[in-house]
Design a protein around this motif. Structure first.
Motif, mmCIF file in Angstrom:
data_model
loop_
_atom_site.group_PDB
_atom_site.id
_atom_site.type_symbol
_atom_site.label_atom_id
_atom_site.label_comp_id
_atom_site.label_asym_id
_atom_site.label_seq_id
_atom_site.Cartn_x
_atom_site.Cartn_y
_atom_site.Cartn_z
ATOM 1 N N SER A 95 7.657 18.229 7.330
ATOM 2 C CA SER A 95 7.246 19.540 7.646
ATOM 3 C C SER A 95 8.674 20.390 7.000
ATOM 4 O O SER A 95 9.534 19.850 6.567
ATOM 5 N N GLN A 96 8.027 21.793 6.771
ATOM 6 C CA GLN A 96 9.075 22.767 6.783
ATOM 7 C C GLN A 96 9.177 23.859 7.436
ATOM 8 O O GLN A 96 7.877 23.915 8.000
ATOM 9 N N THR A 97 9.999 24.531 7.753
ATOM 10 C CA THR A 97 10.022 25.487 8.783
ATOM 11 C C THR A 97 10.528 26.995 7.818
ATOM 12 O O THR A 97 11.180 26.904 7.046
ATOM 13 N N CYS A 98 9.882 28.101 8.319
ATOM 14 C CA CYS A 98 9.929 29.278 7.565
ATOM 15 C C CYS A 98 11.474 29.841 8.246
ATOM 16 O O CYS A 98 11.350 29.987 9.382
ATOM 17 N N GLN A 99 12.167 30.103 7.657
ATOM 18 C CA GLN A 99 13.534 30.578 8.285
ATOM 19 C C GLN A 99 14.081 31.983 7.605
ATOM 20 O O GLN A 99 13.931 32.102 6.398
ATOM 21 N N GLY A 100 14.567 32.788 8.349
ATOM 22 C CA GLY A 100 15.107 33.925 7.863
ATOM 23 C C GLY A 100 14.324 35.210 8.453
ATOM 24 O O GLY A 100 13.448 35.158 9.239
ATOM 25 N N GLN A 101 14.644 36.421 7.890
ATOM 26 C CA GLN A 101 14.050 37.695 8.321
ATOM 27 C C GLN A 101 12.676 38.134 7.540
ATOM 28 O O GLN A 101 12.444 37.755 6.451
#
Length: 392
Positions: A95-101
């Motif tokens: 999996s990948q995770t969405c990180q940041g603003q």
């Protein structure tokens, strides 16, 4: 070509909802990595000040999800998970995770990828035991012991990591009808006796001693049949410890700054140190309690450089053959497709994106084309049905 499966892998994307908006003030962290905040820099810090450095992390309140100060982007893929089966073909995923603003593509939080996997090409088949070997001789020459026999997992042998059910050995008790000798064993040591002196001399030379003893009675050796006596000494000496010396406990010196602000942009730390030398501990005195270093955060009020980052790839172009005037649709003619991306978000002093902005690949324009099928070779004949009985 649309609908194709890349490199034989079945890809699937699973998305989760995006996080809620950030608060204005909260907890500022010096680092953000692998989806987690690290090393708390300060509390009740304005988000704008914290995010002067895009490598920092921000948390609107304790216990809330931690976010990177960078614009939203996908994290690295996690390692592939375990295969869903232990033999033959299964699946595994990452999996990948969405990180940041802000939001990643699709405005969602997480996505998954699956692929086929196979730990073994075959599944285990159980084996069968051989006949038992004859019993061994008794394990002892006096008193009671055991006899043992074994068998082997060879009739038939297991296949593909299989095994036989049960144990490969059996034991039964046996009695030699003979008495065993009893060998001597030491009892517990007695208490240490008094020291030979009340203080220890500071100069080199013999030190005061104390002695303790023990008795060979746990159990004592037998007479008939004769047992072995205890080995070793019935007494031992040691040097006395803890004889009086006046202890001097350590004391801290004043705090001294050991480093300037750790950064030239954004927020950092200032370190201070102190020494346990006012006085230094000696002659068994206690060391100074507490830490010998401390830090507090500093704010340069200067934005940090922001490196460029690639946007998502645009969709592949239609498959065409450059310089070819005819139509290659539904033809076995190799064409080309291309897609592009843009380097976004770079400040004037930030680094440019690494890599190419364009991607070209070979293709065939076979979308919704009718292709004639072709039979594969015949499989092996199956079993005869019915397996027994009279012929009609």
């Amino acid at each position: 070509m649309e609908g194709a499966v890349t490199s034989g892998l079945l890809l699937a994307l699973c998305w989760a909802l995006a996080p809620s908006a950030d608060a204005q003030e909260g907890l500022c962290y010096e680092q953000f990595g692998a989806g987690k905040c690290k090393e708390l820099l300060g509390e009740d810090v304005p988000k704008a000040d914290c995010c002067l450095n895009p490598d920092y992390g921000y948390q609107p309140r304790a216990g809330a999800p931690c976010q990177s100060c960078r614009q939203a982007e996908w994290s690295d893929w996690t390692p592939w998970g375990p295969c869903s089966v232990s033999c033959r073909e299964g699946v595994q995923r990452r999996s990948q995770t969405c990180q940041g603003q802000g939001q990643c593509s699709g405005g969602l939080r997480r996505r998954w990828e699956t692929q086929a996997c196979s730990l073994k090409d075959c599944c285990p088949v159980m084996g069968g035991w051989s006949s038992w070997d004859p019993w061994s001789s008794c394990s002892v020459t006096c008193a009671e012991g055991v006899k043992r026999r074994i068998r082997r997992c060879t009739e038939p042998a297991p296949v593909c990591g299989g095994s036989c059910l049960g144990h490969n050995s059996e034991t039964v008790p046996c009695d030699t009808n003979k008495i065993c000798p009893t060998h001597g064993n030491w009892g517990s040591w007695g208490q240490w006796g008094p020291c030979s002196a009340t203080c220890s001399p500071e100069e080199a030379g013999p030190k005061p001693k104390q002695r303790r003893s023990r008795v060979c009675d746990s159990p004592p050796p037998s007479f008939s049949p004769p047992g072995f006596p205890c080995s070793g000494s019935a007494s031992e000496d040691q040097s006395c410890t803890g004889l009086p010396f006046c202890p001097v406990h350590g004391g801290w010196s004043d705090w001294q700054q050991s480093s300037p602000c750790s950064v030239t942009c954004g927020m950092g730390r200032v370190m201070e140190k102190r020494l346990c030398n006012n006085p230094a501990p000696r002659q068994g005195g206690n060391t100074c309690p507490g830490l010998n270093t401390r830090s507090y955060f500093c704010n340069t009020k200067i934005p940090c450089p922001v490196d460029g980052r690639w946007s998502e790839w645009v969709e592949w172009s239609i498959c065409t053959r450059p310089g070819y005037t005819g139509d290659i649709t539904c033809q076995e003619i190799v064409g080309q497709q291309k897609r592009t991306r843009v380097c976004e978000g770079r400040s004037p002093d930030g680094k440019r994106c690494v890599g190419s902005y364009i991607h070209i690949r070979s293709c065939y324009n076979m979308f919704r084309c009718k292709l004639e099928g072709q039979w594969s070779d015949w499989s092996s004949w199956g079993l005869c049905i019915p397996t027994c009985g009279k012929n009609p």
